[in-house]
Design an enzyme around this catalytic site. Sequence first.
Site, PDB file in Angstrom:
ATOM      1  N   TRP A 151      44.006  12.908  42.681  1.00  0.00           N
ATOM      2  CA  TRP A 151      44.990  13.409  41.734  1.00  0.00           C
ATOM      3  C   TRP A 151      45.539  14.790  42.047  1.00  0.00           C
ATOM      4  O   TRP A 151      46.470  15.244  41.401  1.00  0.00           O
ATOM      5  CB  TRP A 151      44.388  13.452  40.319  1.00  0.00           C
ATOM      6  CG  TRP A 151      42.935  13.841  40.267  1.00  0.00           C
ATOM      7  CD1 TRP A 151      41.885  12.975  40.162  1.00  0.00           C
ATOM      8  CD2 TRP A 151      42.344  15.144  40.321  1.00  0.00           C
ATOM      9  NE1 TRP A 151      40.689  13.654  40.158  1.00  0.00           N
ATOM     10  CE2 TRP A 151      40.933  14.986  40.242  1.00  0.00           C
ATOM     11  CE3 TRP A 151      42.866  16.442  40.425  1.00  0.00           C
ATOM     12  CZ2 TRP A 151      40.042  16.063  40.268  1.00  0.00           C
ATOM     13  CZ3 TRP A 151      41.979  17.511  40.453  1.00  0.00           C
ATOM     14  CH2 TRP A 151      40.590  17.324  40.370  1.00  0.00           C
ATOM     15  N   ASN A 152      44.970  15.471  43.021  1.00  0.00           N
ATOM     16  CA  ASN A 152      45.366  16.883  43.138  1.00  0.00           C
ATOM     17  C   ASN A 152      46.739  17.091  43.783  1.00  0.00           C
ATOM     18  O   ASN A 152      47.472  17.978  43.372  1.00  0.00           O
ATOM     19  CB  ASN A 152      44.275  17.709  43.816  1.00  0.00           C
ATOM     20  CG  ASN A 152      43.789  17.103  45.107  1.00  0.00           C
ATOM     21  OD1 ASN A 152      43.813  15.885  45.273  1.00  0.00           O
ATOM     22  ND2 ASN A 152      43.367  17.926  46.016  1.00  0.00           N
ATOM     23  N   LYS A 175      47.201   2.937  46.144  1.00  0.00           N
ATOM     24  CA  LYS A 175      46.560   3.078  44.832  1.00  0.00           C
ATOM     25  C   LYS A 175      46.442   4.559  44.504  1.00  0.00           C
ATOM     26  O   LYS A 175      45.596   5.268  45.034  1.00  0.00           O
ATOM     27  CB  LYS A 175      45.159   2.452  44.817  1.00  0.00           C
ATOM     28  CG  LYS A 175      44.677   2.270  43.380  1.00  0.00           C
ATOM     29  CD  LYS A 175      43.185   2.268  43.200  1.00  0.00           C
ATOM     30  CE  LYS A 175      42.588   3.616  42.986  1.00  0.00           C
ATOM     31  NZ  LYS A 175      43.102   4.393  41.837  1.00  0.00           N
ATOM     32  N   GLY A 228      39.353  11.720  48.780  1.00  0.00           N
ATOM     33  CA  GLY A 228      38.687  11.818  47.489  1.00  0.00           C
ATOM     34  C   GLY A 228      37.362  12.537  47.644  1.00  0.00           C
ATOM     35  O   GLY A 228      37.122  13.192  48.657  1.00  0.00           O
ATOM     36  N   GLY A 229      36.511  12.373  46.644  1.00  0.00           N
ATOM     37  CA  GLY A 229      35.209  13.027  46.696  1.00  0.00           C
ATOM     38  C   GLY A 229      34.275  12.318  47.668  1.00  0.00           C
ATOM     39  O   GLY A 229      34.472  11.142  47.995  1.00  0.00           O
ATOM     40  N   GLU A 250      39.138  11.698  54.175  1.00  0.00           N
ATOM     41  CA  GLU A 250      39.083  13.151  53.998  1.00  0.00           C
ATOM     42  C   GLU A 250      38.402  13.395  52.664  1.00  0.00           C
ATOM     43  O   GLU A 250      38.843  12.903  51.629  1.00  0.00           O
ATOM     44  CB  GLU A 250      40.509  13.698  54.041  1.00  0.00           C
ATOM     45  CG  GLU A 250      40.559  15.188  54.178  1.00  0.00           C
ATOM     46  CD  GLU A 250      40.674  15.870  52.839  1.00  0.00           C
ATOM     47  OE1 GLU A 250      39.624  16.318  52.306  1.00  0.00           O
ATOM     48  OE2 GLU A 250      41.797  15.958  52.320  1.00  0.00           O
ATOM     49  N   LEU A 251      37.289  14.143  52.715  1.00  0.00           N
ATOM     50  CA  LEU A 251      36.380  14.147  51.564  1.00  0.00           C
ATOM     51  C   LEU A 251      36.081  15.530  50.985  1.00  0.00           C
ATOM     52  O   LEU A 251      35.025  15.737  50.391  1.00  0.00           O
ATOM     53  CB  LEU A 251      35.063  13.477  51.978  1.00  0.00           C
ATOM     54  CG  LEU A 251      35.211  12.086  52.592  1.00  0.00           C
ATOM     55  CD1 LEU A 251      33.889  11.582  53.123  1.00  0.00           C
ATOM     56  CD2 LEU A 251      35.787  11.110  51.590  1.00  0.00           C
ATOM     57  N   GLU A 385      30.713  21.207  46.287  1.00  0.00           N
ATOM     58  CA  GLU A 385      32.135  21.355  45.968  1.00  0.00           C
ATOM     59  C   GLU A 385      32.322  21.375  44.451  1.00  0.00           C
ATOM     60  O   GLU A 385      31.936  20.433  43.759  1.00  0.00           O
ATOM     61  CB  GLU A 385      32.931  20.202  46.568  1.00  0.00           C
ATOM     62  CG  GLU A 385      34.421  20.391  46.369  1.00  0.00           C
ATOM     63  CD  GLU A 385      35.262  19.286  46.997  1.00  0.00           C
ATOM     64  OE1 GLU A 385      34.992  18.106  46.730  1.00  0.00           O
ATOM     65  OE2 GLU A 385      36.201  19.617  47.755  1.00  0.00           O
TER      66      GLU A 385
HETATM   67  O1  TXE Z   1      37.672  11.622  42.881  1.00  0.00           O
HETATM   68  P1  TXE Z   1      37.382  10.193  43.432  1.00  0.00           P
HETATM   69  P2  TXE Z   1      37.577  12.165  41.412  1.00  0.00           P
HETATM   70  C1  TXE Z   1      36.254  15.739  44.769  1.00  0.00           C
HETATM   71  C2  TXE Z   1      36.086  16.858  43.764  1.00  0.00           C
HETATM   72  C3  TXE Z   1      36.000  16.134  42.472  1.00  0.00           C
HETATM   73  C4  TXE Z   1      35.286  14.867  42.870  1.00  0.00           C
HETATM   74  C5  TXE Z   1      35.544  13.714  41.957  1.00  0.00           C
HETATM   75  O2  TXE Z   1      34.882  17.559  44.033  1.00  0.00           O
HETATM   76  O3  TXE Z   1      35.268  16.827  41.509  1.00  0.00           O
HETATM   77  O4  TXE Z   1      35.805  14.572  44.135  1.00  0.00           O
HETATM   78  O5  TXE Z   1      36.938  13.588  41.725  1.00  0.00           O
HETATM   79  C6  TXE Z   1      39.462   6.093  43.703  1.00  0.00           C
HETATM   80  N1  TXE Z   1      36.358   2.349  45.324  1.00  0.00           N
HETATM   81  N2  TXE Z   1      37.637  15.543  45.160  1.00  0.00           N
HETATM   82  O6  TXE Z   1      36.632  11.437  40.542  1.00  0.00           O
HETATM   83  O7  TXE Z   1      36.494   9.405  42.543  1.00  0.00           O
HETATM   84  C7  TXE Z   1      40.032   6.778  42.503  1.00  0.00           C
HETATM   85  O8  TXE Z   1      40.593   5.842  41.625  1.00  0.00           O
HETATM   86  C8  TXE Z   1      37.585   2.704  45.747  1.00  0.00           C
HETATM   87  C9  TXE Z   1      37.974  15.966  46.483  1.00  0.00           C
HETATM   88  O9  TXE Z   1      38.951  12.199  40.949  1.00  0.00           O
HETATM   89  O10 TXE Z   1      36.975  10.420  44.825  1.00  0.00           O
HETATM   90  C10 TXE Z   1      41.041   7.709  43.147  1.00  0.00           C
HETATM   91  O11 TXE Z   1      42.241   7.002  43.424  1.00  0.00           O
HETATM   92  N3  TXE Z   1      38.280   3.723  45.210  1.00  0.00           N
HETATM   93  C11 TXE Z   1      39.258  15.408  46.927  1.00  0.00           C
HETATM   94  C12 TXE Z   1      40.363   8.115  44.442  1.00  0.00           C
HETATM   95  O12 TXE Z   1      39.356   7.134  44.658  1.00  0.00           O
HETATM   96  C13 TXE Z   1      37.716   4.423  44.228  1.00  0.00           C
HETATM   97  C14 TXE Z   1      40.330  15.258  45.934  1.00  0.00           C
HETATM   98  C15 TXE Z   1      39.713   9.484  44.410  1.00  0.00           C
HETATM   99  O13 TXE Z   1      38.827   9.515  43.341  1.00  0.00           O
HETATM  100  C16 TXE Z   1      36.429   4.104  43.746  1.00  0.00           C
HETATM  101  C17 TXE Z   1      39.847  14.841  44.641  1.00  0.00           C
HETATM  102  C18 TXE Z   1      35.747   3.027  44.340  1.00  0.00           C
HETATM  103  N4  TXE Z   1      34.529   2.674  43.974  1.00  0.00           N
HETATM  104  C19 TXE Z   1      38.558  15.027  44.303  1.00  0.00           C
HETATM  105  N5  TXE Z   1      36.130   4.985  42.760  1.00  0.00           N
HETATM  106  C20 TXE Z   1      39.785  15.921  48.221  1.00  0.00           C
HETATM  107  N6  TXE Z   1      39.205  15.473  49.346  1.00  0.00           N
HETATM  108  O14 TXE Z   1      40.750  16.648  48.255  1.00  0.00           O
HETATM  109  C21 TXE Z   1      37.188   5.814  42.635  1.00  0.00           C
HETATM  110  N7  TXE Z   1      38.154   5.472  43.512  1.00  0.00           N
END
Ligand code: TXE
Length: 493
Positions: A151-152, A175, A228-229, A250-251, A385
Amino acid sequence: MRKYKMLLAGEPVDAASGETFESFNPYTGRPWALIPRAAAEDVDRAVAAARHAFRSPEWRGLTPTARGKLLSRLADVIAARADELAEYETRDNGKLILEMRAQLRYLPEWFRYFAGLADKLEGRVIPIDRPGIFNYTLEEPLGVVAAIVPWNSPLMLAAWKMAPALAAGNTFVWKPSEHSSVSALEMAPLFAEAGLPPGVVNIVTGFGTEIGDALVAHPDVAKVAFTGGDATGAQVYQTAARNIKPVVMELGGKSANIVFADADLDNAVKGVVSGIFAATGQTCVAGSRALVHRSIHDEFVERFLALARTARMGDPLEESTQVGPITTRPQYDKVLGYIDIAKSEGARCALGGGPAARPECGDGWFVEPTVFTDVGPSMRIAQEEVFGPVLAVIPFDTDDEAVEIANGTQYGLAAGVWTSDVARCLTMAQRLEAGTVWINTYRVSSPLSPFGGYKRSGFGRESGLLAIREFVQEKSVLIETSGAKVPNPFIVR
Ligand code: TXE
């Protein structure tokens, strides 16, 4: 409330179930848009549309040059809407309008850059050591690429995947995050406007926990591009592994901004402020650890606090706002949780340290810009993080110690170095375990420059010349040209 539709096979559609969910404006803390809540059957529809488009003559029949032209046109179409899309992003994820505008105005460059590469996937002629055999390679697209985006920076992180994937001739299922789907759905009509055939880009919206697995495991998805995370990344990686599927991911990170005694302190203070408080710290490259040489530590902290205290919080749509809200309620709770952890670990809270109870913050999810000093390198606040406006300041005495602390986390996304010594610039660039090292600057990115993680921050690269290679596979073609008869058929040649 605005009600949105997904994009499948070029058509705006609801989820098959008709269900929706609410998207929240983090500044007001209230819902403002209704988003289709997809289920596995919608994922099937999206992948089928992308698969169909991948095989269609309208897409596969295009010359790479024509494909590149379509992407250039898409860049123009996005450029014409950049400010409008930026405003949707700000309402949906609370990031500053000035930042989103700059990001969206620059975003077309990713499409232009990869448009230019579309017809430069040339294959090779191999000077093979087998007489009479002509051997060449083809660089072919993989098929359907699935992109899972956080979302960022919703559109930018999608574009980093979409532009090279389409340039290489793949089709795309996107997605967006359940916390910020609006800008993707606002962008949906632009693909047809640019002339892309239906089904080349499909958008499926919903919760990662509900449709993530179905998308990653889908047999017709050839590759997954994920940001994502790291916990979610690990799940995606496992599902992909079970299905023998490549991923690029990228995590996030725990990037160190290292300030040496010979740095231009004014610049360093501004750089470290921007590294952690820009985007309210919600960026994968947030410089969430400031490593400061002990001889300048107190002066640095004093100047840093003086500047940080001037940060204007409030409505992210106001151009004068400098620090906006946290995008999601769970993230807000997570950031406050880490502030408590840091306090209980014995770090000294030198600034902020809680929710922002300022009138200009209204009911939004605001956290005060927060600075911890007396942080030990092994404390959780220095290792994990946070993804919020929370800085951990750690003193060091020698270059070796700075490197050891900087490299002493599981992450390796980025690092910043502030020094006026050229030799130190070069040695630090070499010694830091990070995919990006910024020296006397921070947060510069470009479609031309590779971006990605070392260690737990992920693998594969987005942007740059090699990023398109994430989305092609090399086929080796061997042709007998000598006219020789097939020799003994029971022995492999
Ligand atoms: O991210 P998620 P969230 C880190 C940051 C944050 C933490 C959680 O520390 O506090 O991640 O954030 C999809 N199978 N970053 O919960 O869960 C979800 O729908 C497949 C770092 O928002 O990683 C979304 O589209 N997909 C990061 C995407 O994954 C799944 C940026 C990211 O969500 C899933 C954001 C699953 N099982 C958060 N579960 C960066 N690298 O910049 C969720 N998703």
